[in-house]
Design a protein around this motif. Structure first.
Motif, PDB file in Angstrom:
ATOM      1  N   LEU A  64       0.829  -1.204   0.000  1.00 58.87           N
ATOM      2  CA  LEU A  64       0.000   0.000   0.000  1.00 58.87           C
ATOM      3  C   LEU A  64       0.869   1.262   0.000  1.00 58.87           C
ATOM      4  CD1 LEU A  64      -2.768   1.339   0.159  1.00 58.87           C
ATOM      5  CD2 LEU A  64      -2.639   1.160   2.668  1.00 58.87           C
ATOM      6  N   ILE A  65       1.853   1.303   0.909  1.00 60.97           N
ATOM      7  CA  ILE A  65       2.735   2.476   0.972  1.00 60.97           C
ATOM      8  C   ILE A  65       3.595   2.562  -0.285  1.00 60.97           C
ATOM      9  CG2 ILE A  65       4.668   3.523   2.218  1.00 60.97           C
ATOM     10  CD1 ILE A  65       3.479   2.558   4.789  1.00 60.97           C
ATOM     11  N   ALA A  66       4.034   1.417  -0.789  1.00 61.18           N
ATOM     12  CA  ALA A  66       4.831   1.419  -2.016  1.00 61.18           C
ATOM     13  C   ALA A  66       4.043   2.017  -3.178  1.00 61.18           C
ATOM     14  CB  ALA A  66       5.278  -0.004  -2.349  1.00 61.18           C
ATOM     15  N   LYS A  67       2.759   1.657  -3.261  1.00 62.12           N
ATOM     16  CA  LYS A  67       1.905   2.182  -4.335  1.00 62.12           C
ATOM     17  C   LYS A  67       1.711   3.690  -4.189  1.00 62.12           C
ATOM     18  CE  LYS A  67      -2.594   1.398  -6.522  1.00 62.12           C
ATOM     19  NZ  LYS A  67      -3.860   0.623  -6.478  1.00 62.12           N
ATOM     20  N   LYS A  68       1.486   4.141  -2.946  1.00 61.53           N
ATOM     21  CA  LYS A  68       1.284   5.581  -2.704  1.00 61.53           C
ATOM     22  C   LYS A  68       2.545   6.381  -3.027  1.00 61.53           C
ATOM     23  CE  LYS A  68      -2.312   5.255   0.859  1.00 61.53           C
ATOM     24  NZ  LYS A  68      -2.642   5.524   2.279  1.00 61.53           N
ATOM     25  N   THR A  69       3.698   5.844  -2.661  1.00 63.77           N
ATOM     26  CA  THR A  69       4.945   6.580  -2.931  1.00 63.77           C
ATOM     27  C   THR A  69       5.239   6.640  -4.424  1.00 63.77           C
ATOM     28  OG1 THR A  69       6.176   4.539  -2.461  1.00 63.77           O
ATOM     29  CG2 THR A  69       6.028   6.154  -0.700  1.00 63.77           C
ATOM     30  N   LYS A  70       4.879   5.572  -5.169  1.00 60.45           N
ATOM     31  CA  LYS A  70       5.051   5.626  -6.623  1.00 60.45           C
ATOM     32  C   LYS A  70       4.185   6.722  -7.232  1.00 60.45           C
ATOM     33  CE  LYS A  70       4.503   1.225  -7.773  1.00 60.45           C
ATOM     34  NZ  LYS A  70       4.424   0.038  -8.656  1.00 60.45           N
ATOM     35  N   LEU A  71       2.954   6.810  -6.750  1.00 61.73           N
ATOM     36  CA  LEU A  71       2.043   7.849  -7.228  1.00 61.73           C
ATOM     37  C   LEU A  71       2.583   9.239  -6.887  1.00 61.73           C
ATOM     38  CD1 LEU A  71      -0.719   8.426  -8.547  1.00 61.73           C
ATOM     39  CD2 LEU A  71      -1.733   8.366  -6.262  1.00 61.73           C
ATOM     40  N   PHE A  72       3.114   9.357  -5.695  1.00 61.53           N
ATOM     41  CA  PHE A  72       3.665  10.641  -5.261  1.00 61.53           C
ATOM     42  C   PHE A  72       4.879  11.023  -6.113  1.00 61.53           C
ATOM     43  CE2 PHE A  72       5.971  13.287  -2.004  1.00 61.53           C
ATOM     44  CZ  PHE A  72       5.066  14.338  -2.030  1.00 61.53           C
ATOM     45  N   CYS A  73       5.688  10.034  -6.478  1.00 60.78           N
ATOM     46  CA  CYS A  73       6.855  10.294  -7.341  1.00 60.78           C
ATOM     47  C   CYS A  73       6.423  10.844  -8.696  1.00 60.78           C
ATOM     48  CB  CYS A  73       7.670   9.010  -7.534  1.00 60.78           C
ATOM     49  SG  CYS A  73       8.616   8.502  -6.082  1.00 60.78           S
ATOM     50  N   VAL A  74       5.378  10.245  -9.262  1.00 59.05           N
ATOM     51  CA  VAL A  74       4.855  10.716 -10.553  1.00 59.05           C
ATOM     52  C   VAL A  74       4.365  12.160 -10.432  1.00 59.05           C
ATOM     53  CG1 VAL A  74       3.049  10.386 -12.288  1.00 59.05           C
ATOM     54  CG2 VAL A  74       4.251   8.400 -11.333  1.00 59.05           C
ATOM     55  N   LEU A  75       3.659  12.445  -9.339  1.00 56.90           N
ATOM     56  CA  LEU A  75       3.159  13.802  -9.106  1.00 56.90           C
ATOM     57  C   LEU A  75       4.314  14.802  -9.017  1.00 56.90           C
ATOM     58  CD1 LEU A  75       0.800  15.721  -8.412  1.00 56.90           C
ATOM     59  CD2 LEU A  75       1.095  15.085  -6.012  1.00 56.90           C
ATOM     60  N   LEU A  76       5.369  14.424  -8.314  1.00 52.45           N
ATOM     61  CA  LEU A  76       6.524  15.308  -8.180  1.00 52.45           C
ATOM     62  C   LEU A  76       7.212  15.540  -9.523  1.00 52.45           C
ATOM     63  CD1 LEU A  76       8.052  14.022  -4.830  1.00 52.45           C
ATOM     64  CD2 LEU A  76       7.126  16.298  -5.248  1.00 52.45           C
ATOM     65  N   ILE A  77       7.304  14.515 -10.340  1.00 53.52           N
ATOM     66  CA  ILE A  77       7.903  14.666 -11.671  1.00 53.52           C
ATOM     67  C   ILE A  77       7.120  15.682 -12.496  1.00 53.52           C
ATOM     68  CG2 ILE A  77       8.336  13.492 -13.870  1.00 53.52           C
ATOM     69  CD1 ILE A  77       9.036  10.993 -12.224  1.00 53.52           C
ATOM     70  N   LEU A  78       5.798  15.622 -12.389  1.00 53.80           N
ATOM     71  CA  LEU A  78       4.953  16.586 -13.108  1.00 53.80           C
ATOM     72  C   LEU A  78       5.197  18.012 -12.612  1.00 53.80           C
ATOM     73  CD1 LEU A  78       1.551  14.654 -13.312  1.00 53.80           C
ATOM     74  CD2 LEU A  78       3.054  15.248 -15.209  1.00 53.80           C
TER      75      LEU A  78
END
Length: 677
Positions: A64-78
């Motif tokens: 769950l945390i791994a999935k959230k951090t991946k999503l957060f990484c994508v958001l930061l890249i944007l």
């Protein structure tokens, strides 16, 4: 620190990788800030933290945390991509709104690099009253021209003047005290240190000088003036008798084989980069005996060195320091009577502040030159406060006619002795003992630079109190007295290596800014080399275990002390030998000598952690904290020691802390032997 604390048996490898990552980061950041703005780079750091969180979550099988951090990484890249692009087209979403208590000016253009932020404001087609530093008060200066203000980190500024090729429109520059030298040295080759917006370049052209070369430390200033606003500034770099060099002046001149008729420094100091201002060594290294000797030696036989500084008639401490610096330099090159070589004129902005231009001639001023200088000063309303014929101030006379000045400098309320490379703090004139003496650093007496030492004192107090509150107090309150007593050698050891490492690092950073010639080179070379070498050193302790720890740990400490001793003795000689070499050679020399100590200093921390893990594993988080607190405090204390006693003393204080660490380690190992028995 959580990872390192929980896996003490792997401390050598983990700490090595941590240091290697830090080394890479300090170099990557330099190039990152050339590509994107600072607000966007903050999100790059956030991205790195998010990646770390993902790695922790993934290794812990927390999907769950791994999935959230991946999503957060994508958001930061944007966010990084969008804001970087908008900053590139000068429309950033995230930008400073307030800077040092003032509302940020509306920008025509804004650009960041690793050591500054430049901002251009104004209107390219709306004439404004001309701006200058030392205009004649007796002249009619109700003149309007198209000018832009170029600010460096808000407070330091220079002017970009519209130039369409008509030098007649710039005749007003002849009314500025900073340009007095051009009257007595026509048809000269001119070197301008700190070309900024191009004002001194234009001044040389107005006086029809043979050629002019502008040295500028900041590459984005050159690009902004000649490319971004090139159509406005007249593309000065394209003129046949004008050239620009992106380099630190002292480093460039040292390597140069050219000689000049005029070398000019007009108000090259800055409040950029730090609120304190007085500790920006890129500029301070220009105001030392060694630097001025280099400048005078690169003048032709009858050349003149022109320096313009602020003048405070109520207490002319900065002018006195300039005079003492000029006199000492002249004596160093064999001049027996410095007074015959120095002329100072002042233009006043008000009764309490003016601008002094100090002319230092390699040969004694001729009677014709003095007559012309006095004539021009009379015409333009400049006050002559020092000439070979007379001294306006008895302190000037005393400095220029006496060789033994130690007592005079000691008794003067502010530091006016000539700065050297070991104490290159020209603008810091307030003694620590006078920090709370308001009569000395009162308004009107260069309050901006004198405040710097006060700020430093407050920082020392703040970091010390925080260290006591956050580290020492919890230690005393929470640790049983018996346990605390037996842990004292560990506490001393980790505090000592924290202090020692930072004192060595800061002193070498200060020393190598002068040698390498650019603050970015010094920061990246010193930090990168020390961190890489320390990482390798940490890895070398991987084979330490319970059986050999006592024996090998002391050997590592002996190697640290030996390498530092050799380093301290040979470094001044090595730097002097290669001072005139090309950039890449000086970088290699600096890296080589730093690597030799870094690889051994990197062993100290894992050695301590492994020693503690055997009998005091519960203390390791506290030991991390003490080491970190000591490092933070040392970064401030080291500056204070360098200012008062010199860079060399700062290094040897670091050496003493490693001796303390070795003594502590001896006590630690002795205690272990007793416990084993």
């Amino acid at each position: 620190t959580i990872a390192l604390t929980k896996f003490p048996e792997d401390i050598s490898k983990l700490y090595a990788v941590d240091l290697l990552g830090a080394a890479c980061g300090c170099v990557i950041l330099v190039y990152l800030l050339e590509l994107i703005d600072v607000p966007s780079s903050v999100f790059v750091v956030s991205f790195m933290v998010a990646i770390s969180a993902y790695l922790f979550a993934n290794s812990a099988n927390n999907k769950l945390i791994a999935k959230k951090t991946k999503l957060f990484c994508v958001l930061l890249i944007l966010v990084i991509s969008i804001n970087s692009y908008l900053a590139y087209i000068q429309k950033p979403l995230i930008r400073p709104l307030w800077i040092r208590g003032e509302k940020a000016a509306v920008s025509l253009y804004q650009k960041w690099n690793s050591f500054s932020r430049i901002n251009v404001e104004g209107s390219i087609d709306k004439p404004v009253m001309i701006k200058g530093w030392g205009f004649s008060s007796s002249s009619d200066l109700n003149i309007k021209r198209n000018q832009l203000k170029l600010s460096i980190d808000s407070n330091a500024s220079t002017v970009i003047t519209e130039f369409k090729g008509n030098l007649k429109e710039l005749e007003y520059l002849k009314l500025d005290n900073t340009n007095l030298v051009h009257f007595i040295k026509p048809d000269s080759t001119v070197l301008v240190i700190g070309s900024g917006g191009g004002r001194d370049i234009l001044s040389a052209l107005v006086f029809d000088q043979k050629s002019v070369k502008g040295l500028e430390l900041n590459n984005i200033i050159i690009n902004t003036v000649n490319d971004v606003f090139g159509d406005f500034s007249g593309h000065l770099d394209r003129l046949p008798n004008v050239s620009f060099v992106n380099d630190e002046a002292r480093s460039y001149i040292t390597r140069s084989k050219c000689k000049f008729d005029i070398i000019q420094i007009s108000l090259i100091d800055t409040w950029a980069a730090t609120a304190a201002g007085a500790f920006v060594l890129a500029e301070n290294s220009l105001y030392t005996v060694e630097a001025w000797r280099i400048f005078l030696n690169h003048l032709n036989s009858d050349g003149i060195f022109s320096v313009s500084r602020y003048h405070y008639p109520e207490r002319p401490s900065e002018t006195l320091r300039s005079v003492s610096l000029a006199a000492e330099t002249l004596r160093n090159i064999g001049v027996t009577n410095p007074k015959e070589h120095i002329f100072i004129s002042v233009s006043y902005v008000s009764d309490r502040i003016g601008l002094a231009t100090i002319l230092v001639s390699k040969t004694a001023f001729s009677s014709e030159q003095l007559t012309l200088l006095k004539q021009k000063c009379a015409e333009l309303g400049f006050e002559v406060i020092q000439s070979p014929e007379a001294s306006h101030n008895e302190d000037f006379e005393y400095i220029l006619t006496n060789n033994n000045l130690n007592k005079f400098f000691k008794n003067y309320p502010l530091k006016i002795f000539p700065p050297t490379d070991d104490k290159p703090f020209f603008f810091n004139m307030l003694r620590f003992k006078d920090i709370f003496n308001s009569s000395i650093h009162k308004d009107g007496v260069n309050i901006f630079n004198l405040k710097a030492i006060v700020i430093l004192a407050y920082i020392i107090v703040i970091v010390t109190i925080l260290a006591l509150m956050c580290i020492i107090a919890p230690l005393v309150l929470k640790t049983p007295k018996n346990t605390l007593k037996t842990s004292v050698p560990f506490l001393f050891y980790f505090a000592a290596i924290g202090f020692g490492f930072m004192f060595i690092e800061i002193s070498q950073m200060q020393r190598l800014i002068i040698f390498l010639g650019h603050p970015v080179y010094a920061l990246s070379v010193v930090l990168f080399t020390l961190l890489i070498a320390s990482g390798i050193g940490s890895y070398l302790t991987n084979k330490l275990n319970k059986e050999n720890c006592k024996k090998l740990s002391l050997k590592f400490m002996v190697l640290i002390l030996t390498s530092l001793l050799i380093f301290g003795l040979i470094t001044p000689v090595a730097l002097d030998m290669f001072r005139e070499s090309e950039n890449y050679i000086r970088i290699l020399v600096a890296s080589g000598i730093l690597f030799s100590i870094g690889i051994f200093m990197g062993t100290a921390f894992p050695v301590g952690i492994k020693s503690a893990a055997e009998s005091k594993e519960y203390l390791t988080p506290l030991l991390w904290g003490i080491n970190g607190a000591a490092s933070v405090c040392a970064s401030v204390y080291s500056i204070a020691i360098a200012i008062e006693y010199g860079i060399n003393v700062t290094f040897w204080v670091g050496f003493v802390f490693y001796i303390i660490a070795m003594v502590s380690l001896i006590f630690i190992n002795s205690a272990k032997i007793i416990l084993d028995k």
